[in-house]
Enzyme design. Structure first.
Site, PDB file in Angstrom:
ATOM      1  N   LYS A   1       6.698   0.973  23.711  1.00 36.97           N
ATOM      2  CA  LYS A   1       8.054   2.090  23.466  1.00 36.97           C
ATOM      3  C   LYS A   1       8.049   3.217  23.792  1.00 36.97           C
ATOM      4  O   LYS A   1       8.993   3.677  24.439  1.00 36.97           O
ATOM      5  CB  LYS A   1       8.224   2.121  21.630  1.00 36.97           C
TER       6      LYS A   1
ATOM      7  N   GLN B   1     -10.567   1.306   4.000  1.00 39.60           N
ATOM      8  CA  GLN B   1      -9.604   1.862   4.526  1.00 39.60           C
ATOM      9  C   GLN B   1      -9.637   2.276   5.837  1.00 39.60           C
ATOM     10  O   GLN B   1     -10.099   3.568   5.264  1.00 39.60           O
ATOM     11  CB  GLN B   1      -7.916   1.998   3.802  1.00 39.60           C
TER      12      GLN B   1
ATOM     13  N   SER C   1      10.671  -0.593  10.028  1.00 34.81           N
ATOM     14  CA  SER C   1      11.869   0.261   9.502  1.00 34.81           C
ATOM     15  C   SER C   1      12.763  -0.400   9.535  1.00 34.81           C
ATOM     16  O   SER C   1      13.888  -0.339   8.934  1.00 34.81           O
ATOM     17  CB  SER C   1      11.878   1.134  10.547  1.00 34.81           C
TER      18      SER C   1
ATOM     19  N   ASP D   1       0.680  -1.549   0.568  1.00 39.23           N
ATOM     20  CA  ASP D   1      -0.104  -0.266  -0.071  1.00 39.23           C
ATOM     21  C   ASP D   1       1.112   1.334  -0.028  1.00 39.23           C
ATOM     22  O   ASP D   1       2.009   1.430   0.940  1.00 39.23           O
ATOM     23  CB  ASP D   1      -0.851  -0.066   0.883  1.00 39.23           C
TER      24      ASP D   1
ATOM     25  N   ARG E   1     -11.360   6.108   4.982  1.00 44.76           N
ATOM     26  CA  ARG E   1     -11.718   7.532   5.909  1.00 44.76           C
ATOM     27  C   ARG E   1     -12.365   8.366   6.091  1.00 44.76           C
ATOM     28  O   ARG E   1     -13.457   8.824   6.346  1.00 44.76           O
ATOM     29  CB  ARG E   1     -10.316   9.171   5.894  1.00 44.76           C
TER      30      ARG E   1
ATOM     31  N   TYR F   1       2.344  10.508   0.060  1.00 48.25           N
ATOM     32  CA  TYR F   1       3.859   9.560   0.704  1.00 48.25           C
ATOM     33  C   TYR F   1       5.203  10.287   0.603  1.00 48.25           C
ATOM     34  O   TYR F   1       5.146   9.950  -0.503  1.00 48.25           O
ATOM     35  CB  TYR F   1       3.364   8.467   0.801  1.00 48.25           C
TER      36      TYR F   1
END
Length: 472
Positions: A359, A319, A430, A161, A294, A166
Site C-alpha cells: 500500500k 511474543q 480493520s 490478544d 520483546r 492499547y
C-alpha cells in the site's frame, strides 16, 4: 518435537525433514481421511539400512556412516510416532462414539482452522490469532470491532490478544464487552493480555510485583472476566529491584544467539520478583500461563533458570515481531529456546505495519496507519532509504504472489506460519473483508515448497546464517 504444523501433506511417519517434521496437524490428531500409501519392506528399509561402497569397494567414511545411522534412527522414531498417533486416533473415535459424538463435530473439522500447541505446554491455539492493537477502541468503531471478532470466532480463530496499554485500556473494554454480549463459552477461546504500562503514575507501570498484580486485576475488570489465559510481561523492566546479593547466581548459559554455538559463563543478576509475581497470579487463578514479550533469548533463559531454582512457574511463550524484514530472533534464537526449555513463539506484525501489502509503494495513503496521529515514526520509516529498498523487494514478491494466485498479504502471513516453532501468528484488521482475506493464508501455506522459500530468500537477501530448517 514439534506438534501440529499445517503445511504440505506428508506421509505419516515417513515425511522428509528434521526430526519432528513428520506430520501435519490433521495427521497428528487423526483428522485426515486420506490413507497413507503403503510401502514395501524394501522401500522402507532398503534405503536406510544398505551401506553404499566407494570406488575401491571399501566401506564409507565414519561421517557418512553416522549420517546413515541418523537416518535410521529418525525413520524409527517417525514410524513409532505414527503408530502411537494411529492408536490415539482409534481410541478417540471409540470414546466419541460411546458419547454419541464424532470428530466431525469439532471446530477444527468444521472450520478447517489448524491448531497448534503453544510451545511444549498443552494449550491448543489457532495458527492465526486476532490482535487488537491500533484497531479496537481506536481506529475502528465498536460495531466494526464486533463484526471482526464474530467472523474470526466463527472461522475457528480462538486466540484474541490485547494489552493494558492499547488505546489506554479501551481495547480491553471493547473486547470484553463484545465477548460478554456474544455469550460465548469462556472455555472455547483464549484471551491474552500484556502488562507494563497501565497509567501515568510511577507505580502504574513496570514489572514490579505491585503493578503485575494490580495491572492484571485492572485488565480483568475491563475485560469483565475472572481470568486471562496468558499474561505477558510486555518488555523487560530495568527499574524492577533485583534480589539481594545472597540470591545473585552464576549460571552457565549457552549463548543461543551466536553462530559459534560456544559456551560462556555469565554472571546474571536475575530479577526473581517478576517470576514470583507471575507465579502468584497463576496460583491465585488470575491467569493460566505467563509469557514474555520483546525479551531477549538470554533474558528468557534467565527467567526459566530462576523458576527452576526457586520452584516457580516458568514462561511458556515469547511474543516477538516477525516478518520479511525482521527474522533473526524468531528463526535463530527462539528455536533453540524451544528445543531446550519448551518456550513457544507467538508472532506479531506479519505485514510489517502494512508495508508488505504494497500500500505504501506509491506513497502514504490518507487512510493508512502511517497517516494516523502518533505514527509519524512509521511514515518516516516508509519514506526512508531503507523503506524504499524494502518497497522494491515487496514489488518482486507481489509479482510472485500473483503467480501463485494469492495476495502479497496472504503469502507473507503463510511465510510466517511456516517457520519452525511459531505457534500462532497475530493479525490486526480493520474490516471483515480484510480478515477473510488474511484467513485465506492457511490455504497458501501448502504452496510454500522448499523451492519457493529459497526463491523468497533470494529476493529478500537477509536469510540468517544460522537459520534452522523450517516447516513446509
Amino acid at each position: 518435537m514439534f506438534v501440529g504444523r499445517a503445511g504440505t501433506a506428508m506421509t505419516p511417519g515417513l515425511g522428509a525433514g528434521p526430526k519432528g517434521a513428520k506430520l501435519t496437524v490433521n495427521d497428528l490428531y487423526g483428522f485426515n481421511s486420506r490413507k497413507p500409501k503403503p510401502l514395501g519392506v524394501a522401500e522402507v528399509f532398503g534405503r536406510y539400512t544398505s551401506r553404499p561402497r566407494d570406488a575401491q569397494g571399501q566401506g564409507q567414511a565414519p561421517s557418512q556412516a553416522q549420517g546413515q545411522q541418523g537416518c535410521r534412527d529418525d525413520l524409527s522414531s517417525q514410524i513409532l510416532e505414527a503408530a502411537r498417533r494411529l492408536m490415539e486416533k482409534r481410541r478417540l473415535e471409540l470414546y466419541l462414539r460411546e458419547c454419541d459424538l464424532s470428530v466431525k463435530d469439532s471446530t477444527a473439522h468444521l472450520t478447517n482452522m489448524p491448531y497448534r500447541n503453544l510451545g511444549k505446554c498443552g494449550l491448543r491455539v489457532s495458527c492465526m490469532g486476532l490482535g487488537t492493537w491500533v484497531t479496537f477502541g481506536s481506529q475502528v468503531s465498536d460495531e466494526v470491532a464486533e463484526s471482526v471478532l464474530t467472523v474470526a470466532y466463527e472461522n475457528g480463530v480462538n486466540l484474541f490478544d490485547t494489552a493494558e496499554i492499547y488505546a489506554s485500556g479501551r481495547a480491553e473494554t471493547v473486547l470484553g464487552s463484545i465477548i460478554k454480549k456474544k455469550g460465548w463459552r469462556r472455555s472455547s477461546f483464549v484471551i491474552t493480555t500484556k502488562i507494563y504500562w497501565g497509567g501515568q503514575a510511577e507505580t502504574e507501570r513496570g514489572l514490579s510485583r505491585k503493578h503485575i498484580i494490580e495491572g492484571l486485576r485492572g485488565s480483568l475488570s475491563r475485560l469483565q472476566m475472572d481470568y486471562v489465559d496468558i499474561v505477558f510481561a510486555n518488555r523487560t523492566d530495568i527499574n524492577t529491584p533485583m534480589e539481594g546479593q545472597s540470591e545473585r547466581m552464576v549460571f552457565l548459559i549457552e549463548t543461543l544467539f551466536t553462530e559459534l554455538s560456544c559456551f560462556m559463563c555469565v554472571c546474571v543478576c536475575v530479577c526473581v520478583e517478576v517470576v514470583r509475581a507471575m507465579t502468584f497470579v497463576i496460583n491465585q487463578g488470575l491467569a493460566m500461563y505467563w509469557g514474555t514479550s520483546r525479551w531477549s533469548a538470554m533474558e528468557i533463559m534467565e527467567a526459566y533458570s530462576v523458576a527452576r531454582q526457586f520452584n516457580l512457574v516458568p514462561p511458556v511463550c515469547e511474543q516477538a515481531e516477525y516478518h520479511y524484514f525482521q527474522r533473526d530472533k524468531v528463526e535463530v534464537q527462539l528455536p533453540e529456546l524451544y528445543h531446550k526449555i519448551g518456550v513457544g513463539v507467538m508472532t506479531w506484525s506479519p505485514l510489517a505495519c502494512g508495508l508488505i501489502t504494497g500500500k505504501y509503494c506509491d506513497g502514504v495513503p490518507d487512510t493508512s496507519r502511517a497517516a494516523l496521529k502518533g505514527y509519524e515514526w512509521l511514515k518516516e520509516k516508509v519514506q526512508s532509504d531503507e523503506g524504499r529498498r524494502q518497497m522494491m523487494k515487496i514489488k518482486e514478491i507481489t509479482t510472485l504472489a500473483e503467480r501463485l494466485g494469492c495476495t502479497a498479504a496472504q503469502l507473507a502471513i503463510a511465510w510466517c506460519m511456516r517457520s519452525e516453532g511459531v505457534s500462532c501468528v497475530l493479525i490486526g484488521v480493520s474490516s471483515t473483508e480484510q480478515l477473510l482475506e488474511n484467513l485465506e493464508a492457511i490455504k497458501v501455506l501448502s504452496l510454500l515448497t522448499p523451492e519457493l522459500v529459497v526463491q523468497l530468500d533470494s529476493v529478500l537477501g537477509n536469510m540468517p546464517h544460522s537459520k534452522k530448517e523450517t516447516r513446509h
